[in-house]
Design a protein around this motif. Structure first.
Motif, short mmCIF file in Angstrom:
data_model
loop_
_atom_site.label_atom_id
_atom_site.label_comp_id
_atom_site.label_asym_id
_atom_site.label_seq_id
_atom_site.Cartn_x
_atom_site.Cartn_y
_atom_site.Cartn_z
N ILE A 173 -2.61 -1.18 -5.19
CA ILE A 173 -3.55 -0.89 -4.20
C ILE A 173 -4.65 -2.22 -4.10
O ILE A 173 -4.87 -2.88 -3.18
N ASN A 190 -9.60 1.65 -6.16
CA ASN A 190 -9.13 1.97 -7.64
C ASN A 190 -10.14 2.41 -8.39
O ASN A 190 -9.68 3.14 -9.25
N GLY A 224 -9.37 -2.84 -2.20
CA GLY A 224 -8.46 -2.12 -3.16
C GLY A 224 -9.00 -1.85 -4.49
O GLY A 224 -8.83 -0.88 -5.01
N ALA A 258 2.13 1.82 -3.45
CA ALA A 258 1.28 2.23 -4.18
C ALA A 258 0.84 3.70 -4.09
O ALA A 258 0.70 4.68 -4.78
N LEU A 282 0.93 -1.33 0.07
CA LEU A 282 -0.10 0.01 -0.07
C LEU A 282 0.87 1.36 0.02
O LEU A 282 0.60 2.34 -0.68
#
Length: 150
Positions: free
Chosen positions: A89, A101, A97, A13, A10
């Motif tokens: 993500i 996204n 995620g 990202a 994470l």
């Protein structure tokens, strides 16, 4: 509970998105150099891990390609960096995620003057994904306490 590896993914990202946002304040060549630096950090992190993780090593290699691509053609490299951040993500947070996204893609589409129906469709899918996650969470909480008659 989020685990250390998920937190690392994470964080990667988030850094990808922040580097992608740098394009608004610094020259494109500086963004390409930042991507190459991130690739180096990724390779060092993978080497220090227990063993060489194939996916993490591949992401480091992909970041090298993106860095060079951004130096040559930033109109291709930066959007691909943002897509890679979205993949991270999803990799870190699974279904949640995916919902995040989709919401981020909807925001970018809206900021780029995409048709409103496409932005709405992305948001509906993101909200639907969250609702399915809530349903599964609630079913999991009640399903464990019930006994099944034979």
């Amino acid at each position: 509970m989020i685990q250390r590896e998920q937190l690392t993914q994470l964080g990667l990202a988030v850094v990808m998105f922040l580097i992608g946002a740098l394009v608004y304040v610094v020259p494109d060549s500086s963004v390409g150099i930042a991507i190459l630096a991130l690739a180096l950090v990724q390779f060092v992190r993978v080497q220090r891990a227990e063993g060489w993780a194939v996916i993490d090593t591949s992401i480091g290699g992909w970041l090298v390609i993106l860095g060079v691509m951004t130096l040559i053609a930033p109109e291709w490299g930066i959007p691909l960096l943002l897509i890679t951040g979205g993949i991270q993500i999803v990799r870190a947070l699974d279904d949640l995620g995916m919902a995040i996204n989709l919401a981020l893609v909807a925001a970018v589409a809206y900021s780029r003057s995409a048709p409103l129906w496409s932005v709405g469709l992305l948001l509906v899918v993101a909200v639907g994904k969250v609702l399915f996650l809530l349903r599964d969470y609630l079913n999991q909480g009640t399903g464990g306490s019930q006994t099944q008659a034979v």
